[in-house]
Write a protein that holds these residues in place. Structure first.
Motif, PDB file in Angstrom:
ATOM      1  N   ILE A   1       7.620 -45.666   2.909  1.00 14.87           N
ATOM      2  CA  ILE A   1       8.994 -45.523   3.220  1.00 14.87           C
ATOM      3  C   ILE A   1       9.614 -46.811   3.362  1.00 14.87           C
ATOM      4  O   ILE A   1       9.021 -47.609   4.231  1.00 14.87           O
ATOM      5  N   PHE A   2      10.414 -47.341   2.881  1.00 11.44           N
ATOM      6  CA  PHE A   2      11.283 -48.498   3.154  1.00 11.44           C
ATOM      7  C   PHE A   2      12.408 -48.300   3.916  1.00 11.44           C
ATOM      8  O   PHE A   2      13.148 -47.192   3.799  1.00 11.44           O
ATOM      9  N   ARG A   3      12.429 -48.953   4.970  1.00 10.25           N
ATOM     10  CA  ARG A   3      13.811 -49.081   5.962  1.00 10.25           C
ATOM     11  C   ARG A   3      14.630 -50.098   5.767  1.00 10.25           C
ATOM     12  O   ARG A   3      13.913 -51.319   5.910  1.00 10.25           O
TER      13      ARG A   3
ATOM     14  N   VAL B   1      12.409 -43.032   0.508  1.00 12.71           N
ATOM     15  CA  VAL B   1      10.993 -42.611   0.376  1.00 12.71           C
ATOM     16  C   VAL B   1      10.556 -42.727  -1.206  1.00 12.71           C
ATOM     17  O   VAL B   1      10.594 -42.347  -2.119  1.00 12.71           O
ATOM     18  N   ALA B   2       9.828 -44.069  -1.456  1.00 13.81           N
ATOM     19  CA  ALA B   2       9.403 -44.518  -2.435  1.00 13.81           C
ATOM     20  C   ALA B   2       8.127 -43.746  -2.994  1.00 13.81           C
ATOM     21  O   ALA B   2       8.205 -43.446  -4.372  1.00 13.81           O
ATOM     22  N   LEU B   3       7.232 -43.494  -1.971  1.00 13.48           N
ATOM     23  CA  LEU B   3       6.052 -42.856  -2.428  1.00 13.48           C
ATOM     24  C   LEU B   3       6.218 -41.484  -1.582  1.00 13.48           C
ATOM     25  O   LEU B   3       6.002 -41.828  -0.434  1.00 13.48           O
TER      26      LEU B   3
ATOM     27  N   SER C   1      12.709 -45.644 -14.032  1.00 15.25           N
ATOM     28  CA  SER C   1      12.927 -46.682 -13.102  1.00 15.25           C
ATOM     29  C   SER C   1      13.278 -46.008 -11.816  1.00 15.25           C
ATOM     30  O   SER C   1      13.988 -45.248 -11.581  1.00 15.25           O
ATOM     31  N   GLY C   2      12.605 -46.491 -10.741  1.00 20.78           N
ATOM     32  CA  GLY C   2      12.919 -46.410  -9.438  1.00 20.78           C
ATOM     33  C   GLY C   2      11.879 -45.282  -8.865  1.00 20.78           C
ATOM     34  O   GLY C   2      12.040 -44.560  -7.859  1.00 20.78           O
ATOM     35  N   SER C   3      10.774 -44.807  -9.794  1.00 17.98           N
ATOM     36  CA  SER C   3      10.001 -43.635  -9.583  1.00 17.98           C
ATOM     37  C   SER C   3       8.944 -44.157  -8.603  1.00 17.98           C
ATOM     38  O   SER C   3       8.002 -43.253  -8.314  1.00 17.98           O
ATOM     39  N   GLY C   4       8.817 -45.491  -8.377  1.00 12.55           N
ATOM     40  CA  GLY C   4       7.753 -45.845  -7.391  1.00 12.55           C
ATOM     41  C   GLY C   4       6.506 -46.389  -8.137  1.00 12.55           C
ATOM     42  O   GLY C   4       5.686 -46.927  -7.226  1.00 12.55           O
ATOM     43  N   LYS C   5       6.679 -46.743  -9.318  1.00 12.69           N
ATOM     44  CA  LYS C   5       5.329 -47.437 -10.020  1.00 12.69           C
ATOM     45  C   LYS C   5       5.165 -48.831  -9.247  1.00 12.69           C
ATOM     46  O   LYS C   5       3.811 -48.933  -9.010  1.00 12.69           O
ATOM     47  N   SER C   6       6.250 -49.633  -9.052  1.00 18.02           N
ATOM     48  CA  SER C   6       5.839 -50.838  -8.406  1.00 18.02           C
ATOM     49  C   SER C   6       5.512 -50.908  -7.099  1.00 18.02           C
ATOM     50  O   SER C   6       4.512 -51.682  -6.594  1.00 18.02           O
ATOM     51  N   THR C   7       6.054 -50.076  -6.368  1.00 18.49           N
ATOM     52  CA  THR C   7       5.489 -49.606  -5.007  1.00 18.49           C
ATOM     53  C   THR C   7       4.029 -49.351  -4.824  1.00 18.49           C
ATOM     54  O   THR C   7       3.417 -49.741  -4.387  1.00 18.49           O
ATOM     55  N   LEU C   8       3.596 -48.416  -5.924  1.00 13.26           N
ATOM     56  CA  LEU C   8       2.302 -48.137  -5.819  1.00 13.26           C
ATOM     57  C   LEU C   8       1.173 -49.241  -6.223  1.00 13.26           C
ATOM     58  O   LEU C   8       0.489 -49.367  -5.626  1.00 13.26           O
TER      59      LEU C   8
HETATM   60  P1  ADP Z   1       9.626 -48.437 -10.317  1.00 12.79           P
HETATM   61  O1  ADP Z   1       8.638 -49.518 -10.261  1.00 12.79           O
HETATM   62  O2  ADP Z   1       9.013 -47.350 -10.767  1.00 12.79           O
HETATM   63  O3  ADP Z   1      10.952 -48.858 -11.083  1.00 12.79           O
HETATM   64  P2  ADP Z   1       9.801 -48.984  -7.399  1.00 12.79           P
HETATM   65  O4  ADP Z   1       8.612 -48.833  -6.753  1.00 12.79           O
HETATM   66  O5  ADP Z   1      10.388 -50.501  -7.773  1.00 12.79           O
HETATM   67  O6  ADP Z   1      10.268 -48.284  -8.733  1.00 12.79           O
HETATM   68  O7  ADP Z   1      10.968 -48.338  -6.453  1.00 12.79           O
HETATM   69  C1  ADP Z   1      10.784 -46.930  -5.869  1.00 12.79           C
HETATM   70  C2  ADP Z   1      12.089 -46.735  -5.055  1.00 12.79           C
HETATM   71  O8  ADP Z   1      11.804 -47.561  -3.644  1.00 12.79           O
HETATM   72  C3  ADP Z   1      13.394 -47.288  -5.341  1.00 12.79           C
HETATM   73  O9  ADP Z   1      14.164 -46.369  -4.991  1.00 12.79           O
HETATM   74  C4  ADP Z   1      13.741 -48.794  -5.008  1.00 12.79           C
HETATM   75  O10 ADP Z   1      15.078 -48.751  -4.748  1.00 12.79           O
HETATM   76  C5  ADP Z   1      12.891 -48.401  -3.425  1.00 12.79           C
HETATM   77  N1  ADP Z   1      12.562 -49.627  -3.028  1.00 12.79           N
HETATM   78  C6  ADP Z   1      11.513 -50.410  -3.769  1.00 12.79           C
HETATM   79  N2  ADP Z   1      11.273 -51.545  -2.979  1.00 12.79           N
HETATM   80  C7  ADP Z   1      12.015 -51.776  -1.991  1.00 12.79           C
HETATM   81  C8  ADP Z   1      12.047 -52.381  -0.816  1.00 12.79           C
HETATM   82  N3  ADP Z   1      11.458 -53.567  -0.593  1.00 12.79           N
HETATM   83  N4  ADP Z   1      13.125 -51.973   0.088  1.00 12.79           N
HETATM   84  C9  ADP Z   1      13.731 -50.857   0.014  1.00 12.79           C
HETATM   85  N5  ADP Z   1      13.674 -50.284  -1.041  1.00 12.79           N
HETATM   86  C10 ADP Z   1      12.789 -50.579  -2.046  1.00 12.79           C
END
Ligand code: ADP
Ligand code: MG
Length: 306
Positions: free
Chosen positions: A27-29, A36-38, A57-64
């Motif tokens: 969760i990003f705040r 809730v990214a994941l 895009s935005g599904s949480g791949k980079s977050t993972l």
């Molecule tokens: P993807 O790589 O699949 O495009 P991300 O993992 O980058 O997706 O992002 C998933 C969600 O989390 C998106 O809604 C993005 O806006 C949000 N998000 C990612 N990083 C941050 C951050 N550092 N602060 C706030 N929100 C974030």
């Protein structure tokens, strides 16, 4: 429609998986807003697998990938990579983990390389930081560039290389310390088709010849056709998987679609299946000896069905 209950991957009973995510939450705040990214992501990657991760895009791949690379920490849930519990890494352990257990490849080739060093020097740098001796460094740098098809680039600086060559040298840097797991976030996103193919070929060689387990995020539908397993992430959870095997009747590739079944028994059916059969809200289930049948719910009470 029928959903198979067969396991999505072949599992060696004694070899632990290289990547294991269990109910992972991030969760990003920011400024009072929660994202809730994941949201309870489950993922299991066996040692030696090459897996593509796809999703909007935005599904949480980079977050993972950020969590698996040790850059970021989960809000809840468990993430294990090569036996390391990522929620409980100390500072020193985290450094060693990032240096030796995982390798990382970013989308922008330039971000992966130091511009004033030659390709050889770039590849030797992570080994230098890990305390590898000079002779061994030179030997391994040459070997790595060779395996990835860029042996002729060793003495050149990044500025003298094409985008595809740069990204393959960057891959050599990422696997210089022979990490168990390589994480690549859209590594071909900025490349033309031919360069993408070269980079993807190099990823496959790192997987096959160096034994690196690879998780690659990609938008490229062609790329996901070249790997044995494609995992689709949707709204911060893994939803479906496609497995490809070259054992069709005439040797053609057979693609089978799988859905992730979580510990609570939840299953996400692909919308193109459910919409085709007008399935909504409720479906009828039938347990058969070797599969589970899923039907659109009828108006009648299931008990009345003849
Ligand atoms: P993807 O790589 O699949 O495009 P991300 O993992 O980058 O997706 O992002 C998933 C969600 O989390 C998106 O809604 C993005 O806006 C949000 N998000 C990612 N990083 C941050 C951050 N550092 N602060 C706030 N929100 C974030
Ligand atoms: Mg991303």
């Amino acid at each position: 429609m029928t959903t198979s209950t067969a396991p999505a991957t072949h599992r060696e009973p004694d070899v632990p998986p290289d990547v294991l995510c269990d109910n992972l939450v991030r969760i990003f705040r920011a400024e009072g807003i929660e994202v809730v990214a994941l949201q309870g992501l489950d993922l299991r990657i066996e040692r030696g697998e090459l897996v593509a991760l796809v999703g909007a895009s935005g599904s949480g791949k980079s977050t993972l990938l950020g969590i698996l690379s040790g850059l970021d920490a989960p809000s809840a849930g468990r993430a294990l990579v090569a036996g390391h519990d990522l929620a409980h890494l100390g500072r020193r352990e985290r450094l060693a983990y990032r240096r030796s257990t995982v390798g990382f490849l970013f989308q922008q080739a330039a971000a992966n390389l130091l511009p004033y060093l030659t390709a050889n020097e770039n590849v030797e740098l992570p080994m230098l930081l890990a305390g590898v001796r000079r002779r061994e460094r030179a030997l391994r740098a040459r070997e790595t560039l060779e395996v990835l098809g860029v042996a002729d680039c060793g003495d050149r600086r990044p500025g003298m290389l094409s985008g595809g060559q740069q990204q393959r040298v960057a891959l050599a840097v990422a696997v210089a310390n022979r990490p168990r797991v390589l994480l690549a976030d859209e590594p071909t996103g900025e490349l033309d088709t031919r360069s993408s193919e070269e980079v993807f070929g190099a990823l496959r060689r790192a997987n096959r010849d160096l034994g690196t387990t690879v998780l690659v995020v990609t938008h490229d539908a062609l790329v996901s056709e070249q790997v044995t397993r494609t995992v689709r992430i949707r709204d911060g959870r893994t939803s479906t998987e496609v497995l490809r095997r070259g054992d069709g009747a005439a040797g053609e590739v057979v693609a089978e679609e799988y859905a992730v079944l979580d510990r609570s028994g939840r299953l996400q059916l692909p919308s193109r299946f459910t919409s085709r059969l007008s399935m909504r809200d409720r479906v009828r289930l039938d347990l058969e000896p070797d599969h589970i049948g899923v039907w659109p719910a009828t108006r009648r009470d299931p008990g009345d069905a003849s």
